[in-house]
Write an enzyme that holds these catalytic residues in place. Structure first.
Site, PDB file in Angstrom:
ATOM      1  N   ASP A 204      76.271  -9.642  15.592  1.00 52.58           N
ATOM      2  CA  ASP A 204      76.194 -10.165  14.228  1.00 52.58           C
ATOM      3  C   ASP A 204      76.381  -9.077  13.185  1.00 52.58           C
ATOM      4  OD1 ASP A 204      75.901 -12.137  12.330  1.00 52.58           O
ATOM      5  OD2 ASP A 204      73.719 -12.100  12.337  1.00 52.58           O
TER       6      ASP A 204
ATOM      7  N   ASP B   4      66.661 -10.407  15.582  1.00 54.98           N
ATOM      8  CA  ASP B   4      66.455  -9.690  14.325  1.00 54.98           C
ATOM      9  C   ASP B   4      64.966  -9.369  14.235  1.00 54.98           C
ATOM     10  OD1 ASP B   4      69.193 -10.116  13.196  1.00 54.98           O
ATOM     11  OD2 ASP B   4      68.573 -12.209  13.337  1.00 54.98           O
TER      12      ASP B   4
ATOM     13  N   HIS C 241      70.993  -4.745  10.652  1.00 56.02           N
ATOM     14  CA  HIS C 241      71.765  -5.255   9.516  1.00 56.02           C
ATOM     15  C   HIS C 241      70.913  -6.023   8.514  1.00 56.02           C
ATOM     16  CE1 HIS C 241      72.256  -8.010  13.007  1.00 56.02           C
ATOM     17  NE2 HIS C 241      71.967  -8.932  12.141  1.00 56.02           N
TER      18      HIS C 241
ATOM     19  N   HIS D 277      69.330 -13.372  20.247  1.00 56.97           N
ATOM     20  CA  HIS D 277      69.646 -12.339  19.249  1.00 56.97           C
ATOM     21  C   HIS D 277      68.377 -12.105  18.441  1.00 56.97           C
ATOM     22  CE1 HIS D 277      71.460  -9.810  16.373  1.00 56.97           C
ATOM     23  NE2 HIS D 277      71.401 -10.680  15.392  1.00 56.97           N
TER      24      HIS D 277
END
Length: 911
Positions: A125, A15, A350, A13
Site C-alpha cells: 500500500d 497499519d 505510510h 495488512h
C-alpha cells in the site's frame, strides 16, 4: 493448456496506527496473532500466513505476549509464518535513502533471529515507489516487487479503477535507472482480492465467478493470485474449508493455500510471453491525478521537519562520528544505533510519516522523534568528545594558560565552508571545590572575557562574534563517579569555518592575544553593499520593496528575479490530497510592501529581516463542513474560503555568507488560519521541459507538464533534499529542510513552488475522521537555500551544496593536550565528480567500515579513494553489508573503482 492455479495467500495488512491510535490497533493485533497460533497448532490444513513483510509485528506482539515466543518461533522455523524482509512498511518518498537501507538491514537482522527472511519485495500500500527500488531489491537478494500503487490509480475505499494502465498485465518487468530488473507483481485487483472466501457453496459460486474473472482479466499466466486479507483483517480461520468448497465448484482450477515464494516460482516458470516494461519511478503518472495521494508530502509538515532532522543526525552525523571514534578505540555502539533507528523508523510507515492519521497517532510520533533524537544526540556527544580529546591541541599553548580549544566537524562527504555557532565555557568551577555558592558565583561572574580572539592552528585570526551567555549551571555525568555539578561562564562563538575537509575536522581556539586582537579589529569587512544588497565573490542579492529578491549569479551572469514571493490559497481537500476551491485567485505578497531591516553585518555573514503584515481568510466557509459530513469526494466539493480575514505575519531572514554558494532563507510565521496552503515561489525563467529532483539514491528527471490523462489542476510532487530547473549554461536549485512537496509551475516562468504549510481538518479516505490538529495552528519555522549554477547541478557542485544543507555542523570544546589526531584531520580522501557520498558506518556483522556512494548521473563514473588509518583489505559490498568481490588497492593504498550509471556502490574496509 495447463490447468489454472488459484494461489490463495493468507495475510493481513497491518497499519500500526491510522484511523485508530497505535494501542487500539495493537490490541487487535494481539488477538489476531493469538488466533493464528491456535490455528497453526491445531494442524497443517491451514498452511501458512504472511506477516505483512514487517518484523516489527513480532516485537509488538511479544511486547504483550512474551510467553508466546516459543510457539511463534516454531511456526516461523517451520515456514508456516513467513516474515520479513522489512522492519516496517515505510513510505518510499518521505524516508531517506539510508533509512530505506536501514529498514532492510534491521528487518533481515531481526528475521534471522527466528528463521529465514522472506525474499519478497513487499510494498502493498505504499503511496508510489521510487525509481531505485529495483536496485535496492537486487542488492538485497530479492528479484521481485509486489505493489498496489503507482502504475494505476486507486479510488474511494481502496477500489482499483480500470483506467490509466502502464502495464498490460498484473505481471511486468520493472527496471531501475541503473538497469536493474525485477519481476513486478501489481495487485491489479488490490491486496484484498481473495478476502473472506465463502464456505457456503451458493455464496462461493457467486464469489469465485467474479473473482476468477477479475484475476484472469489482468494475469499474463494461469497462475492467479488471491490475497486473503486486507487492512487489519483477522485471520480467516475457515479458509481450508472454503478452499475445499472452491475445488468442488471449479474442478478445472487448482485451488491451493499458497505463499509468496511458491507463487513467484510458479509465475516465473509459467510466463511465456513478453511482459510490459516499466522504467523508473511509479508515481501514477498516467492517471487523472486525483488519486495519487501525493499531498501527504505536505500534510503536517512539522512531522517531515522532525524526520529530516532525525535522519540527518543519525546517518550523516552520528554514524560517521562513531565510526571515527571507533578507530580511536571507542567501540561502535551498534545496540544504541539499532534502538535509535528502530524508534525513528516506527514513524516511517505510510500512514504515519505521511501525516494521514488521526491526531492521537501524530502526537505519539512527536514523542518518538524526540526519543530517537535524544539517543542520537547522546551518541554524537560521546563520539565527538572522544575525537576532540584525541586532537593534539598543544599548538595553542603559546597563547597563555587559558586557551579554549574547540573542534569543528564536517560530517558531510565534501569539503565544506559555513557559519557555525558553538557554546563554550570560558571558565568552570565545580561544586566539589567547596567554595560555597556565593564565592563560586562571584568568581564566575568576574571572569574576564576581554582581549580574546579566535584563531586556527596556523595562528590565523578568524572573524568571530562573541555573545556572553552569562553565569550558567552545568554538570558532568562521569562513567566512574557520581554526577559532577558546576558553575560556568559561557559564551557563544559564531564564525565561518572555511575549507573543513570531508568527514574531517578543523581545530580552533579562543585565546588571549593583544596582537591578534589588533589584527582582528583592522580586518573588519562587510558583505553589505547597501541596506538591501548582500554580496560575496559569487552572488549578489538585491531585496525589493515587496520583500522579494533578485539574485545575480556572478559566475554565469544569469539574473533571477522575483524570488521569495509567498502564495496563499484555500484547501478544501484532506490529509491525502490538496484541493483548491473552484475559481479562487491565489493571494500573493507581490503587491504587499514589506518591512526590511539589516539584522546582521559581520565579515562572515550578512542577514536582512523581511516582515510581511498580511491578511488571509480565516478558514473555508461553512459548506466544507457539510461536504465533509456527506462524504463528498474532494474533487467534487464546492466549498469556498471564508470572507473573514485574519492577520498572517511572515518573518523572513535572507542571509549570505562569505564563502556561500547559495542564499539561505529562514521563514517563520504564526498560523491561526485553517483550510489553506502557503508556498514560496522561485521563478527561474529557464527554458526546460523537464526538471531534476532529489529522490532515494537518485536525481530523478521528471516532466514538468504531466501526461495527457492528468486532470488535476495541481501537479505537486515529492522531493527529498532539493528540486532543480536547468538549461544549458544556467540552473537554479532550491534546497530545503523537511519540505517534501514542490511543484514546477506551468506559468511560463518555470517557477519552483515549495510548500511551507498545508492546513486541513480531516483525514480523508474511507470515512469522516476529523483531524483538527492537522490545521497546524501555531508557530512554524522553515529553512531553504537557493543555489544558482552553470546548468550542470552535478559537476558545478550545486547538488553537493544542497546535500550539505541537510547536515548540521558539529563542534566540541576540548582542552590543551597532546593527541594522536592532527588539528586539521581527514582520514578519507575521495574523488568522483558524479558521485554523492551517502554513508559511513561500522558493520555489526563484520566490524568493518562500510562506505557508500551513488552515481547521480546516468553515465558511467569512477570512484577513487583512500582511507588513511586502515591497512586492511577492501571489498565491494551491497546494502546488506555482505562481503563481495575483493578490491585491490594500489601500492599507495588508494583504490579506483568503476561505477555504473546510477549505481549504488558500497565498499567494505576491514580494520
Amino acid at each position: 493448456m495447463s490447468k489454472k492455479k488459484a494461489h490463495i495467500i493468507s495475510h493481513t495488512h497491518w497499519d500500526r496506527e491510522w484511523y485508530l491510535p497505535y494501542e487500539k490497533h495493537h490490541m487487535r493485533l494481539i488477538s489476531l496473532v493469538d488466533s493464528l497460533l491456535d490455528k497453526l497448532d491445531a494442524g497443517t490444513e491451514f498452511k501458512s500466513f504472511y506477516m505483512d513483510g514487517q518484523t516489527i509485528i513480532l516485537e509488538d506482539y511479544l511486547q504483550v505476549r512474551p510467553e508466546q515466543r516459543e510457539r511463534l518461533e516454531k511456526h516461523i522455523k517451520d515456514g508456516r509464518i513467513i516474515i520479513g524482509p522489512w522492519y516496517i512498511l515505510q513510505d518510499a518518498f518521505l524516508t531517506s535513502s539510508e533509512a530505506n537501507v536501514r529498514n532492510m538491514q534491521v528487518g533481515h537482522h531481526d528475521a534471522k533471529r527466528y528463521g529465514v527472511p522472506a525474499k519478497v519485495g513487499y510494498y502493498p500500500d505504499t503511496f508510489g515507489l521510487t525509481g531505485q527500488t529495483p536496485q535496492l531489491m537486487k542488492q538485497s537478494g530479492i528479484n521481485n516487487v509486489f505493489f498496489g500503487r503507482g502504475v494505476k490509480p486507486t479510488g474511494f475505499n481502496n477500489m482499483v479503477s480500470d483506467s490509466g494502465y502502464e502495464s498490460s498485465f498484473s505481471e511486468l518487468i520493472w527496471e531501475g535507472p541503473d538497469g536493474s530488473k525485477v519481476l513486478g507483481i501489481l495487485f491489479a485487483n488490490w491486496y484484498s482480492n481473495g478476502n473472506e472466501v465463502p464456505v457456503d457453496e451458493q455464496e462461493a459460486k457467486a464469489y469465485w465467478e467474479r473473482k476468477l474473472a477479475d484475476a484472469e482479466k489482468y494475469a499474463s499466466t494461469g497462475e492467479l493470485l488471491f490475497m486473503n486479507g486486507v487492512d487489519h483483517q483477522p485471520v480467516q480461520l475457515d479458509l481450508p474449508e472454503a478452499i475445499e468448497t472452491a475445488k468442488k465448484l471449479y474442478p478445472e482450477v487448482e485451488f491451493i493455500h499458497s505463499n509468496f515464494p511458491d507463487y513467484i516460482d510458479a509465475v516465473e516458470q509459467a510466463v511465456d510471453r513478453e511482459l510490459s516494461s516499466v522504467r523508473g519511478e511509479l508515481r501514477s503518472q498516467r492517471t487523472d491525478g486525483w488519486g495519487t495521494l501525493v499531498n501527504t508530502a505536505s500534510a503536517r509538515i512539522y512531522l517531515k521537519q522532525m524526520n529530516q532532522k532525525g535522519q540527518a543526525l543519525l546517518e550523516k552525523v552520528a554514524e560517521p562520528l562513531a565510526s571515527l571514534a571507533d578507530l580511536l578505540g571507542k567501540p561502535y555502539p551498534h545496540h544504541t544505533f539499532t534502538y535509535a533507528w528502530k524508534t525513528l523508523m516506527q514513524n516511517h510507515p505510510h500512514d504515519s510519516i505521511c501525516g494521514c492519521s488521526v491526531d492521537e497517532v501524530h502526537r505519539e510520533m512527536v514523542t518518538r522523534f524526540d526519543k530517537s533524537r535524544h539517543v542520537t544526540e547522546t551518541i554524537i556527544d560521546d563520539s565527538k568528545q572522544t575525537i576532540a580529546d584525541a586532537v593534539d591541541t598543544t599548538v595553542f599553548s603559546k597563547y597563555g594558560e587559558d586557551p579554549v580549544p574547540l573542534v569543528a566537524f564536517n560530517t558531510s562527504g565534501w569539503d565544506r565552508s559555513g557559519v557555525i555557532s558553538v557554546e563554550v565555557d570560558a571558565a568552570r568551577l565545580y561544586f566539589r571545590e567547596n567554595l560555597g555558592l556565593e564565592e563560586t558565583t562571584r568568581r564566575m561572574s568576574s571572569v574576564d572575557l576581554s582581549g580574546r580572539v579566535l584563531v586556527d592552528a596556523e595562528g590565523n585570526v578568524i572573524p568571530c562574534t562573541v555573545e556572553d551567555l552569562g553565569l550558567l549551571f552545568g554538570y558532568d555525568l562521569p562513567d566512574d563517579k557520581f554526577r559532577q555539578p558546576y558553575s560556568c561562564r559561557r559564551v557563544r562563538l559564531t564564525f565561518e569555518a572555511a575549507n573543513v575537509p570531508a568527514l574531517g575536522l578543523k581545530t580552533f581556539a579562543w585565546v588571549r592575544s593583544s596582537a591578534a586582537a589588533s589584527a582582528s579589529a583592522s580586518a573588519k569587512t562587510s558583505l553589505l553593499a547597501g541596506s538591501r544588497t548582500l554580496e560575496n565573490g559569487k552572488l549578489k542579492v538585491e531585496i525589493a520593496d515587496n520583500g522579494s529578491f533578485t539574485l545575480t549569479d556572478k559566475q554565469t551572469g544569469r539574473v533571477y528575479r522575483d524570488l521569495g514571493i509567498y502564495e496563499n490559497v484555500g484547501d478544501i481537500g484532506n490529509e491525502y490530497m490538496f484541493r483548491q476551491p473552484d475559481g479562487e485567485e491565489a493571494l500573493t505578497t507581490r503587491g504587499l510592501k514589506a518591512d526590511i531591516n539589516v539584522i546582521e553585518d559581520t565579515p562572515y555573514r550578512a542577514s536582512v529581516e523581511i516582515v510581511h503584515h498580511w491578511e488571509i481568510p480565516a478558514s473555508a466557509d461553512e459548506k466544507l463542513d457539510q461536504e465533509q459530513r456527506e462524504l463528498i469526494w474532494y474533487p467534487n466539493r464546492k466549498a469556498q474560503r471564508s470572507k473573514e480575514l485574519i492577520p498572517f505575519t511572515i518573518r523572513t531572514i535572507v542571509s549570505l555568507s562569505k564563502n556561500g554558494k547559495g542564499v539561505s532563507i529562514e521563514t517563520s510565521f504564526n498560523n491561526q488560519a485553517k483550510d489553506h496552503r502557503l508556498r514560496a515561489l522561485f521563478p527561474t525563467d529557464l527554458q526546460a521541459a523537464v526538471h531534476n529532483v532529489d529522490s532515494m539514491f537518485e536525481i530523478a528527471k521528471r516532466d514538468t507538464v504531466p501526461a495527457e490523462e492528468w486532470e488535476n489542476p495541481s501537479n505537486t510532487q515529492h522531493q527529498q533534499a532539493f528540486v532543480d530547473v536547468s538549461e544549458t549554461g544556467a540552473g537554479l536549485t532550491v534546497a530545503n529542510l523537511g519540505l517534501n512537496e514542490y511543484e514546477v509551475l506551468r506559468d511560463g516562468r518555470n517557477t519552483i513552488a515549495v510548500t511551507l504549510l498545508r492546513a486541513t481538518g480531516e483525514l480523508g479516505d474511507w470515512g469522516l475522521f476529523p483531524t483538527p490538529e492537522a490545521q497546524c495552528l501555531g508557530e512554524h519555522t522553515v529553512h531553504m537555500e537557493v543555489i544558482p549554477h552553470n546548468g550542470d547541478g552535478i559537476r558545478s557542485g550545486a547538488y553537493a551544496e544542497a546535500y550539505q544543507f541537510q547536515i548540521p555542523w558539529t563542534a566540541a570544546q576540548t582542552g590543551v593536550h597532546a593527541g594522536s589526531v592532527t588539528p586539521d584531520y581527514a582520514p578519507l580522501a575521495w574523488n568522483g565528480q558524479e558521485l554523492a557520498f551517502s554513508s559511513l558506518k561500522v558493520s555489526e556483522e563484520s566490524g568493518d567500515l562500510m562506505f557508500r556512494w551513488y552515481n547521480m548521473d546516468s553515465s558511467s563514473a569512477e570512484l577513487s579513494f583512500a582511507f588513511k588509518p586502515v591497512n586492511g583489505s577492501y571489498y565491494k559490498s551491497n546494502i546488506l553489508e555482505e562481503q563481495g568481490e575483493a578490491l585491490q588497492p594500489a601500492n599507495d593504498g588508494s583504490l579506483t573503482l568503476p561505477v555504473g550509471p546510477c549505481e549504488i556502490v558500497t565498499v567494505g574496509v576491514s580494520k
